[in-house]
Design a protein around this motif. Structure first.
Motif, PDB file in Angstrom:
ATOM      1  N   SER A 224      10.896  19.453  13.779  1.00 56.72           N
ATOM      2  CA  SER A 224      10.257  20.773  13.871  1.00 56.72           C
ATOM      3  C   SER A 224      10.180  21.270  15.306  1.00 56.72           C
ATOM      4  N   GLU A 225      10.279  20.334  16.266  1.00 56.08           N
ATOM      5  CA  GLU A 225      10.252  20.688  17.685  1.00 56.08           C
ATOM      6  C   GLU A 225      11.652  20.938  18.231  1.00 56.08           C
ATOM      7  N   GLY A 226      12.656  20.902  17.354  1.00 60.15           N
ATOM      8  CA  GLY A 226      14.017  21.223  17.773  1.00 60.15           C
ATOM      9  C   GLY A 226      14.910  20.045  18.098  1.00 60.15           C
ATOM     10  N   PHE A 227      14.441  18.817  17.857  1.00 54.15           N
ATOM     11  CA  PHE A 227      15.274  17.642  18.093  1.00 54.15           C
ATOM     12  C   PHE A 227      16.125  17.382  16.844  1.00 54.15           C
ATOM     13  N   PRO A 228      17.436  17.228  16.998  1.00 52.93           N
ATOM     14  CA  PRO A 228      18.313  17.040  15.837  1.00 52.93           C
ATOM     15  C   PRO A 228      18.093  15.684  15.156  1.00 52.93           C
ATOM     16  N   VAL A 229      18.118  15.689  13.840  1.00 54.62           N
ATOM     17  CA  VAL A 229      18.053  14.451  13.064  1.00 54.62           C
ATOM     18  C   VAL A 229      19.470  14.000  12.747  1.00 54.62           C
ATOM     19  N   ILE A 230      19.816  12.794  13.170  1.00 57.05           N
ATOM     20  CA  ILE A 230      21.134  12.241  12.900  1.00 57.05           C
ATOM     21  C   ILE A 230      21.176  11.552  11.546  1.00 57.05           C
ATOM     22  N   ASP A 231      20.084  10.867  11.204  1.00 57.48           N
ATOM     23  CA  ASP A 231      20.100  10.067   9.984  1.00 57.48           C
ATOM     24  C   ASP A 231      18.656   9.760   9.583  1.00 57.48           C
ATOM     25  N   SER A 232      18.474   9.311   8.346  1.00 57.57           N
ATOM     26  CA  SER A 232      17.186   8.792   7.893  1.00 57.57           C
ATOM     27  C   SER A 232      17.429   7.671   6.898  1.00 57.57           C
ATOM     28  N   SER A 233      16.443   6.828   6.745  1.00 56.97           N
ATOM     29  CA  SER A 233      16.588   5.685   5.826  1.00 56.97           C
ATOM     30  C   SER A 233      16.707   6.131   4.381  1.00 56.97           C
ATOM     31  N   ALA A 234      16.306   7.367   4.097  1.00 56.28           N
ATOM     32  CA  ALA A 234      16.434   7.888   2.741  1.00 56.28           C
ATOM     33  C   ALA A 234      17.901   7.981   2.312  1.00 56.28           C
TER      34      ALA A 234
ATOM     35  N   SER B 285       0.808  -1.222   0.000  1.00 47.79           N
ATOM     36  CA  SER B 285       0.000   0.000   0.000  1.00 47.79           C
ATOM     37  C   SER B 285       0.842   1.272   0.000  1.00 47.79           C
ATOM     38  N   GLN B 286       2.083   1.176   0.471  1.00 43.06           N
ATOM     39  CA  GLN B 286       3.010   2.311   0.426  1.00 43.06           C
ATOM     40  C   GLN B 286       4.431   1.765   0.416  1.00 43.06           C
ATOM     41  N   PHE B 287       5.323   2.423  -0.310  1.00 46.10           N
ATOM     42  CA  PHE B 287       6.724   1.977  -0.335  1.00 46.10           C
ATOM     43  C   PHE B 287       7.645   3.183  -0.207  1.00 46.10           C
ATOM     44  N   ASN B 288       8.899   2.883   0.155  1.00 48.62           N
ATOM     45  CA  ASN B 288       9.888   3.934   0.441  1.00 48.62           C
ATOM     46  C   ASN B 288       9.487   4.783   1.640  1.00 48.62           C
ATOM     47  N   THR B 289       8.846   4.147   2.597  1.00 50.74           N
ATOM     48  CA  THR B 289       8.459   4.851   3.816  1.00 50.74           C
ATOM     49  C   THR B 289       9.709   5.135   4.645  1.00 50.74           C
ATOM     50  N   THR B 290       9.937   6.397   4.951  1.00 50.70           N
ATOM     51  CA  THR B 290      11.177   6.810   5.606  1.00 50.70           C
ATOM     52  C   THR B 290      11.131   6.577   7.117  1.00 50.70           C
ATOM     53  N   ALA B 291      12.222   6.040   7.644  1.00 49.35           N
ATOM     54  CA  ALA B 291      12.437   5.976   9.092  1.00 49.35           C
ATOM     55  C   ALA B 291      13.503   7.012   9.446  1.00 49.35           C
ATOM     56  N   TRP B 292      13.418   7.563  10.639  1.00 46.71           N
ATOM     57  CA  TRP B 292      14.306   8.645  11.063  1.00 46.71           C
ATOM     58  C   TRP B 292      15.003   8.282  12.371  1.00 46.71           C
TER      59      TRP B 292
END
Length: 338
Positions: free
Chosen positions: A216-226, A131-138
């Motif tokens: 958006s709440e100010g928490f840093p993103v280290i990586d994503s599955s993208a 039903s959906q593909f390439n769903t990103t994890a963060w």
């Protein structure tokens, strides 16, 4: 769980997915509600009742949710002879698996990892649709905490075990060769933000919508599955063999419904995004990032989604998380009545 090493965590997720026995402190009200709903509908298990389970918010989203919202699902299923359609919500895939195994559901909408693990256990399910593909994890860090994967050494990372985010995290740790240097613990998504704010965990591997929201709440993103080939997820619709034996033409009819809903969703995307945002309680700009329309296919088994699903299956088998291998072509149902 705070002293659990990754090797122990892997064993734990096997237990979670196999038995559905999550620790008492992480058993959420949502899962209890879902079990209660299933117990209520179990008695109505007859040919005229369709019982659908899904993982997520108060209402399903995506093509299934839109089909329900727009009345397409009820209209077409009534034509197919179903007088009753029941929905049960679950906080995660392993809990939904438990209901499928118990015979309390006919159809399940869930992530690829729990669906594959269930099939690999020998449970008689069939794949109806991607039903959906390439769903990103963060991978999101606490504020004033680590800013890179290397800085996670010696730290505690949490995720919702048995999910596509967990599979992403395991793949990421293996790829960066720091698996032995971190602790991985189970934490429900609903508890993640508070845990990050308290500093209980250094980072959290989270879902396609919560990742951008936390950023958006100010928490840093280290990586994503993208950033990594093959580590993004797919969302699946599966059905039990027992149900399909009674309804051999169901896959063709159900996929036609979801295809119609997908086309309508894309044609009325602003209305859909409003519904999705209202359902999940995330801002609409977050939903547009987490649910790009190109990830929703009008066909049941898009080639890109199948390729991702094959890679996920192979990884789970290689890590011992899926007990046995199987061919996707054997799992995917033939839409023509048998």
């Amino acid at each position: 769980m705070s002293s659990t090493r990754l090797s122990t965590s892997v064993a734990c997720v096997l237990l979670l997915v196999t038995t559905g026995c999550s620790q008492g402190e992480t058993k959420s009200a949502q899962s209890i509600e879902a079990v209660n709903v299933n117990n209520a509908v179990a008695a109505s298990n007859n040919i005229s009742t369709l019982r659908i389970g899904y993982v997520g918010s108060s209402e399903p989203t995506g093509s299934l949710g839109w089909a329900k919202k727009k009345g397409i699902l009820e209209r077409e299923l009534q034509k197919a002879g179903f007088k009753n359609i029941t929905f049960a919500r679950f906080p995660n895939g392993p809990d939904l698996n438990e209901a499928l195994v118990a015979g309390q559901l006919d159809v399940g909408s869930l992530g690829d990892t729990p669906a594959i693990v269930l099939k690999a256990r020998g449970q008689e399910t069939r794949l109806l649709r991607i039903s959906q593909f390439n769903t990103t994890a963060w991978l999101v860090a606490k504020k004033n905490g680590p800013r890179s994967l290397g800085e996670l050494k010696g730290e505690k990372i949490a995720t919702q075990k048995g999910s596509y985010m967990h599979r992403y995290l395991l793949g990421l740790l293996a790829e960066t060769k720091i698996a032995k240097d971190v602790k991985v613990v189970h934490l429900m998504t609903t508890e993640a933000k508070a845990a990050l704010e308290r500093g209980d965990i250094a980072a959290y591997a989270t879902s396609s919508d919560m990742g951008p929201f936390l950023e958006s709440e100010g928490f840093p993103v280290i990586d994503s599955s993208a950033n990594h080939q093959g580590l993004s997820g797919t969302s699946l619709v599966i059905a039990t063999e027992n149900f399909l034996a009674k309804q051999p033409d169901f896959p063709q009819k159900f996929n036609a419904i979801l295809t119609e809903a997908t086309k309508d969703l894309k044609a009325n995307y602003e209305e859909y995004y409003q519904y999705h945002a209202q359902t999940t309680k995330y801002p609409i700009d977050i939903i547009k990032v987490s649910f790009p329309l190109k990830q929703v296919s009008e066909e049941p088994l898009p080639a890109e989604g199948v390729k991702l699903l094959e890679g996920t299956k192979n990884f789970l088998v290689s890590q011992g998380l899926a007990k046995s291998d199987f061919k996707l072509t054997d799992w995917a149902v033939n839409e023509q009545p048998r």
